[in-house]
Design a protein around this motif. Structure first.
Motif, PDB file in Angstrom:
ATOM      1  N   TRP A  86       7.831   2.167  -5.094  1.00 54.84           N
ATOM      2  CA  TRP A  86       7.357   2.844  -3.748  1.00 54.84           C
ATOM      3  C   TRP A  86       8.446   2.932  -2.916  1.00 54.84           C
ATOM      4  O   TRP A  86       9.382   2.137  -2.506  1.00 54.84           O
ATOM      5  CB  TRP A  86       6.332   1.761  -3.124  1.00 54.84           C
ATOM      6  CG  TRP A  86       5.465   2.253  -2.095  1.00 54.84           C
ATOM      7  CD1 TRP A  86       4.086   2.640  -1.851  1.00 54.84           C
ATOM      8  CD2 TRP A  86       6.117   2.303  -0.500  1.00 54.84           C
ATOM      9  NE1 TRP A  86       3.991   3.067  -0.569  1.00 54.84           N
ATOM     10  CE2 TRP A  86       5.057   2.954   0.378  1.00 54.84           C
ATOM     11  CE3 TRP A  86       7.177   1.937   0.082  1.00 54.84           C
ATOM     12  CZ2 TRP A  86       5.065   2.903   1.889  1.00 54.84           C
ATOM     13  CZ3 TRP A  86       7.433   2.322   1.458  1.00 54.84           C
ATOM     14  CH2 TRP A  86       6.512   2.746   2.310  1.00 54.84           C
ATOM     15  N   GLY A  88       9.406   4.664   1.050  1.00 50.63           N
ATOM     16  CA  GLY A  88       8.889   5.080   2.463  1.00 50.63           C
ATOM     17  C   GLY A  88       9.924   5.383   3.479  1.00 50.63           C
ATOM     18  O   GLY A  88      10.924   4.376   3.298  1.00 50.63           O
ATOM     19  N   CYS A  90      10.443   5.721   7.762  1.00 48.36           N
ATOM     20  CA  CYS A  90       9.753   5.616   9.116  1.00 48.36           C
ATOM     21  C   CYS A  90      10.795   5.753  10.405  1.00 48.36           C
ATOM     22  O   CYS A  90      11.957   5.566  10.288  1.00 48.36           O
ATOM     23  CB  CYS A  90       8.814   4.321   9.461  1.00 48.36           C
ATOM     24  SG  CYS A  90       9.714   3.083   9.894  1.00 48.36           S
ATOM     25  N   LYS A  99       3.110   6.102   4.989  1.00 52.24           N
ATOM     26  CA  LYS A  99       2.801   6.794   3.698  1.00 52.24           C
ATOM     27  C   LYS A  99       4.166   6.871   2.788  1.00 52.24           C
ATOM     28  O   LYS A  99       5.122   7.074   3.355  1.00 52.24           O
ATOM     29  CB  LYS A  99       2.398   8.130   3.965  1.00 52.24           C
ATOM     30  CG  LYS A  99       1.077   8.324   4.785  1.00 52.24           C
ATOM     31  CD  LYS A  99       0.506   9.613   4.833  1.00 52.24           C
ATOM     32  CE  LYS A  99      -0.990   9.818   5.494  1.00 52.24           C
ATOM     33  NZ  LYS A  99      -1.522  11.161   5.743  1.00 52.24           N
ATOM     34  N   PRO A 100       4.013   6.732   1.561  1.00 49.19           N
ATOM     35  CA  PRO A 100       5.299   6.890   0.476  1.00 49.19           C
ATOM     36  C   PRO A 100       5.783   8.176   0.638  1.00 49.19           C
ATOM     37  O   PRO A 100       4.809   9.196   0.571  1.00 49.19           O
ATOM     38  CB  PRO A 100       4.696   6.326  -0.765  1.00 49.19           C
ATOM     39  CG  PRO A 100       3.239   6.611  -0.591  1.00 49.19           C
ATOM     40  CD  PRO A 100       2.687   6.428   0.791  1.00 49.19           C
ATOM     41  N   GLN A 115      -0.185   3.107   1.758  1.00 45.26           N
ATOM     42  CA  GLN A 115       0.514   2.831   2.826  1.00 45.26           C
ATOM     43  C   GLN A 115       0.956   1.468   3.178  1.00 45.26           C
ATOM     44  O   GLN A 115       0.149   0.715   2.933  1.00 45.26           O
ATOM     45  CB  GLN A 115      -0.177   3.427   4.317  1.00 45.26           C
ATOM     46  CG  GLN A 115      -0.804   4.789   4.188  1.00 45.26           C
ATOM     47  CD  GLN A 115      -1.338   5.084   5.359  1.00 45.26           C
ATOM     48  OE1 GLN A 115      -0.890   5.154   6.462  1.00 45.26           O
ATOM     49  NE2 GLN A 115      -2.445   6.020   5.166  1.00 45.26           N
TER      50      GLN A 115
END
Length: 376
Positions: A86, A88, A90, A99-100, A115
């Motif tokens: 995964w 992600g 931000c 969300k990835p 998420q």
């Protein structure tokens, strides 16, 4: 260009014996015992092999999200124990869950929501968590295992390892998370290979951001933030292609600031530049999301208006003229009223090529200085 940070196993095997060792052996001397690194187990060898392959094959031309996904896909075959990868990103103003940007693995079907909490991105060092569903929802481990909270019985992952990703931008954070099917997997395998994968992901991320920035700079006028002349021409050509297909109207709005050299002479170039930026901002506020504005020349601007006929384009022109007639631009304690002229042309009715439409618009200019009050 290929990155080759690690010599291949064949290269290592082919390395010649150091000359000093040969001389000592011939003289009957015993050399000091060499310091050897601990042997890698099969799992670690597989991960290093994939990392070596990745550094050799990863293209220098990064494409952001797709390259990050490709990176994850290349990692999975290294071990049957890795259930999911995964990635992600931000910012400080992001939502509470992230969300990835990329997610791959056999465990994808185990949850409908992948998420992760924004709080996870605050870590500055790698951290591992073990799935202990008896610990309760307040346990820290739930930070990485929240996708399974609704249905923990579906969770095939027993441990997670998060690698923070760093950026030069202070407000931007990233994270790469590996999920494995054994609680002891990361403690036995070690963090080193996964940190290396994280570093590669950082490189892709940073190169992608740099590429995006350079592209943006090439497409946007640095002073006004509007599209460059070349870019607005491209936007017009795309709008024409769409118009031909769906037979929707298309208009342009040509705008020029009158006698702007007087402002430059009176107030100086710094104030003049700020006025141009303010003008672009004010006109942009009048546009729809589908409209595009570009800086055509020093004090001339072109607006492409898809799905807009002559009547609607005329209404927009009157809105522009009325706004600047009654709203002076305030810059550095100066309140300056702009004089501008605007012309409108519609694709098909007034021409088809952009040069034709601009010529028509310049021949039918309306000036804010001659606009009557009852026209506003």
């Amino acid at each position: 260009m290929k990155l080759n940070l690690f010599p291949s196993w064949a290269q290592r095997a082919a390395d010649p014996v150091p000359l000093a060792d040969v001389v000592d052996a011939a003289a009957g001397k015993q050399s000091a015992p060499a310091v050897t690194a601990p042997a890698l187990n099969d799992e670690q060898l597989a991960l290093v092999g994939v990392l070596h392959q990745l550094l050799q094959t990863l293209p220098q031309a990064y494409s952001g999200r797709e390259s990050v996904k490709r990176l994850c896909q290349m990692i999975l075959p290294a071990s049957p124990h890795i259930r999911l990868v995964w990635v992600g990103f931000c910012q400080d103003d992001s939502e509470a869950t992230i969300k990835p940007a990329a997610i791959v693995g056999k465990a994808l079907g185990e949850s409908e929501n992948w998420q992760l909490a924004k709080d996870c991105f605050d870590y500055v060092a790698p951290f591992a968590q073990v799935a202990d569903w008896e610990a309760g929802h307040d346990s820290d481990f739930h930070a990485l295992f929240t996708p399974w909270q609704a249905h923990p019985e579906r969770c095939s992952a027993k441990a997670a390892l998060a690698i923070p990703l760093r950026s030069e931008k202070a407000r931007m954070h990233g994270m790469m998370v590996f999920y494995a099917d054994s609680e002891d997997y990361f403690s036995e395998t070690g963090f080193a290979s996964f940190q290396a994968f994280g570093h590669v992901c950082e490189v892709i991320w940073k190169q992608s951001n740099l590429s995006h920035l350079l592209t943006r700079q090439a497409q946007l006028d640095s002073l006004t933030g509007l599209l460059t002349r070349r870019r607005i021409v491209h936007v017009y050509e795309e709008a024409v292609a769409a118009t031909v297909i769906d037979e929707s109207p298309l208009s342009i709005l040509y705008c020029q600031l009158d006698d702007f050299h007087k402002i430059n002479d009176l107030y100086g170039w710094a104030v003049a530049d700020n006025i141009l930026a303010a003008f672009a901002k004010d006109t942009g506020a009048q546009l729809r999301k589908s409209d595009s504005g570009g800086r055509w020349n020093a004090t001339e601007f072109l607006y492409v208006l898809p799905a807009t006929d002559t009547v609607d384009a005329d209404n927009l022109a009157e809105t522009f003229l009325g706004h600047f007639k009654h709203h002076p631009v305030n810059i550095e304690n100066w309140s300056i009223r702009l004089a501008l002229s605007i012309g409108v042309a519609t694709y098909g009715a007034d021409g088809r090529g952009l040069d034709e439409l601009i010529h028509y618009a310049t021949q039918h200019l309306r000036s804010s200085s001659t606009l009557a009050e009852d026209e506003l």
